[in-house]
Design an enzyme around this catalytic site. Structure first.
Site, short mmCIF file in Angstrom:
data_model
loop_
_atom_site.label_atom_id
_atom_site.label_comp_id
_atom_site.label_asym_id
_atom_site.label_seq_id
_atom_site.Cartn_x
_atom_site.Cartn_y
_atom_site.Cartn_z
N SER A 12 95.85 33.96 55.92
CA SER A 12 97.06 33.41 55.33
C SER A 12 96.77 32.01 54.80
O SER A 12 95.62 31.63 54.62
CB SER A 12 98.20 33.39 56.36
N GLY B 62 85.51 24.09 47.19
CA GLY B 62 84.53 24.82 46.40
C GLY B 62 84.85 26.28 46.14
O GLY B 62 84.06 26.97 45.51
N LYS C 5 96.05 34.57 44.94
CA LYS C 5 96.20 33.26 45.59
C LYS C 5 96.63 32.12 44.66
O LYS C 5 96.98 31.04 45.13
CB LYS C 5 94.89 32.86 46.27
N VAL D 69 90.19 22.93 43.03
CA VAL D 69 90.14 21.75 42.16
C VAL D 69 88.72 21.25 41.89
O VAL D 69 88.43 20.75 40.81
CB VAL D 69 90.98 20.59 42.76
N ASN E 218 93.52 24.27 51.69
CA ASN E 218 92.63 24.51 50.56
C ASN E 218 91.17 24.52 51.02
O ASN E 218 90.77 23.75 51.89
CB ASN E 218 92.83 23.43 49.50
N VAL E 219 90.40 25.39 50.41
CA VAL E 219 88.99 25.54 50.79
C VAL E 219 88.13 24.88 49.72
O VAL E 219 88.23 25.21 48.53
CB VAL E 219 88.63 27.03 50.94
N LYS F 204 100.42 27.42 52.39
CA LYS F 204 101.50 27.57 51.40
C LYS F 204 102.59 28.54 51.88
O LYS F 204 103.64 28.66 51.24
CB LYS F 204 100.92 28.03 50.07
N THR G 128 98.24 17.29 38.18
CA THR G 128 99.65 17.55 37.85
C THR G 128 100.56 16.41 38.30
O THR G 128 101.55 16.12 37.65
CB THR G 128 100.12 18.87 38.49
#
Length: 625
Positions: free
Chosen positions: A408, A451, A369, A456, A448-449, A411, A473
């Site tokens: 899925s 934790g 991932k 991040v 995004n999940v 992304k 970034t």
């Protein structure tokens, strides 16, 4: 150490003695004014003790743990004594001529004070002894932490009461609450000294070191507001634990819980059809690939709640499978938990597993991932995310599995990178395998999940622990976020709703700026941006500034379920997809990257086998919430 039976006998003896002493005291007070006959005195005493012991046993008063005596229990105790003396008076006054109402009333008043009062005194004594023991173990208490409590409602009341009983290193200075009625009032002796907006000046005025939010029902938006106000101070900010966490044993009510960024980014979870999910999972054999990962392990935790006959934990990492296997077995359910070490790139192994255990449902969460890593390793991304998915999906179809749900990602939408492209092509393979009357194949997309491993939040925590800086970034970067439990529940709902061929996508709400996320985490950790700097490092290979959940051509307003809509998606035919995947073997890594991105985005010659689907085509539809 006395056993419980001996303690009950001591209580019976003490209460009997208390009524005797109450009667003697009444006799002493009234003797100058009333002539008593000894026989009548003892009869009245026996009536009082008999009725009291009867009602004390009836109300289980001798079965209470007296060091935890509460106001409610004291009231019940007083009620039992009252009923007993009323009945004793009815018998004593008419038939025992020298006993008066004054004597019975005075005996009652002494008894109703001494007996419940003794329990309260014992509780106070026990709490004092516990404090002495804690000091003996831990040494003299440190200087008490000057604490301000946010919230004077039920949560604050429970929290303050518990702290006063057991929190010996906390000094409660005051309470802030926005309710105008509570201003200048006190709660268990702690004054309400202002409103939430007054926190910065109150912290300076009273030298507050800690601010504790004690409002369990607080919305994420309101908690965010409070944290923003508290961030103007140097005080540590935390919150009382939720009732659920206390019940589950994660926290004690008098212990503090750090405010996590997930609490501030929280959102209402999708209402799921639990009955439909239970109907499909109860008594079934369920296989979860990638069962040791963040999403896979949470899917297993959710599935076991529905009492399947067996859960197959399939994963390549030995330690992660060991941990989730141990956790599920510790739940002591009737579900059989089977740990299976296997690689989804090994097709023969997967076929044997499917034939041996014959799962009814498969949840496929195994995948590479990490976007930058896959940019450096495109061949491995293809082997695992594409061929691995193809292997387990075909094995499931061969074994006549009822439903197959692929995890899925957002992304996969307009992917500029290897990871997103491989997931998009894997979606094409899974939905392309769907045939009427056979295994139902679906995919679930989410952002995004919070934790999860490698996300991040754990990264930023590690960077702050090392003194910074936090690296981002690009300061413009945004991402969609959701919690691990919410993502896992959506996966289960997808499997329950599937007709076959769908791609389910959750409405993730508004995207969050990563820069804002970093700033919130710094504040919650008690630092300033001068102490923990935020540094822009430049976009890594394959990264996008903004993620999408659906391509613009895939949107539709056709609603099929609460927060679930049906869209449309363009797919290559399964034969064309497999032909393309096989062709990758002739290219080097750089060529593979280019080919993957082009194919996943449809940037290649249109083939006569290409299939364009729409809302009415059940086997080729996108469903999103």
């Amino acid at each position: 150490m006395l056993n419980r039976k001996m303690k009950r006998l001591i209580l019976v003896g003490f209460d009997t003695f208390a009524i005797l002493m109450s009667s003697i005291l009444s006799y002493i007070f009234l003797e100058p004014y009333v002539i008593f006959e000894e026989r009548d005195f003892w009869l009245a005493l026996i009536f009082s003790i008999m009725f009291y012991l009867f009602f004390a046993m009836y109300f289980h008063l001798f079965f209470k743990i007296n060091r935890y005596t509460s106001i409610k229990e004291s009231i019940v105790h007083m009620g039992a004594i009252t009923i007993a003396f009323i009945l004793a008076s009815f018998l004593s006054v008419p038939f025992v001529t020298s006993i008066s109402i004054r004597f019975m009333l005075l005996t009652y008043l002494f008894s109703v004070t001494i007996i419940p009062g003794s329990r309260i005194i014992w509780r106070i004594y026990h709490e004092h002894q516990q404090k002495i023991r804690e000091i003996a173990i831990n040494g003299e208490a440190k200087q008490k932490l000057r604490t301000l409590v946010v919230g004077g409602g039920q949560g604050g009341s429970l929290f303050i009461k518990s702290l006063q009983r057991q929190g010996y290193e906390i000094e409660l200075i005051g309470i802030v609450d926005d309710d105008p009625v509570k201003q200048h009032m006190t709660l268990y002796g702690v004054p309400v000294i202002g409103r939430i907006e007054n926190i910065p000046e109150l912290v300076k005025l009273h030298a507050i070191e800690q601010i504790t939010v004690a409002i369990p029902s607080l919305s994420p938006q309101e908690l965010n507001r409070i944290v923003e106000i508290c961030a103007e101070t140097d005080a540590t900010v935390n919150q009382m634990p939720s009732v659920e966490d206390v019940v589950l044993g994660k926290y004690k009510i008098n212990k503090f819980k750090e405010i996590e960024v997930t609490d501030l980014l929280g959102r209402e979870e999708v209402e799921l059809n639990m009955e439909l999910i239970a109907e499909q999972l109860s008594g079934q054999t369920v296989l979860v690939s990638g069962a040791g990962g963040s999403i896979g392990s949470e899917i297993c935790r959710q599935i076991i709640r529905f009492s399947p006959q067996r859960i197959l934990l399939l994963g390549h990492g030995e330690n992660s499978i060991y941990l989730i296997n141990k956790e599920l077995n510790n739940m002591h359910t009737d579900t059989e938990v089977v740990p299976i070490i296997a690689d989804i790139q090994d097709k023969e192994r997967l076929l044997k597993i499917m034939n041996e255990y014959k799962p009814d449902r498969v949840y496929h969460a195994a995948a590479h991932k990490h976007v930058p890593l896959m940019e450096y390793n495109p061949t491995e991304a293809v082997k695992n995310n594409i061929y691995g998915t193809k292997n387990i999906a075909e094995a499931a179809k061969t074994a006549n599995v009822q439903s197959f749900v692929m995890i899925s990602t957002d992304k996969a939408v307009n992917p500029p990178n290897v990871m997103g492209s491989t997931k998009r092509i894997a979606e094409m393979i899974v939905t392309g395998l769907n045939e009427k009357g056979k295994t139902n194949f679906v995919a679930v997309r989410f952002g995004n999940v919070l934790g999860s491993r490698g996300s991040v939040i754990p990264l930023f925590k590690e960077q702050m622990k090392n003194g910074g800086p936090i690296t981002i970034t690009d300061f413009r970067m945004t991402r969609y976020f959701m919690t691990i439990p919410e993502a896992s529940k959506l996966v289960l709902q997808a499997g329950a709703l599937a007709d076959g061929g769908e791609i389910f996508v959750l409405d993730m709400g508004e995207p969050v700026r990563i820069l804002d996320l970093a700033r919130k985490m710094i504040k919650l950790s008690g630092y300033t941006e001068k102490e923990i700097q935020i540094v822009e490092t430049g976009i890594r290979p394959g990264e996008k500034l903004y993620e999408e959940l659906l391509a613009s051509s895939e949107h539709t307003d056709h609603k099929v379920y609460d927060k679930i809509f049906v869209g449309k998606v363009n797919n290559e035919s399964l034969n064309e997809v497999l032909k393309f995947v096989r062709s990758l073997e002739q290219y080097n890594d750089e060529e593979i990257k280019t080919k993957l991105v082009d194919f996943a985005n449809g940037n290649h010659p249109v083939n006569e086998n290409k299939v364009t689907t729409n809302v009415k085509d059940v086997n080729k539809k996108v469903v999103f919430a």
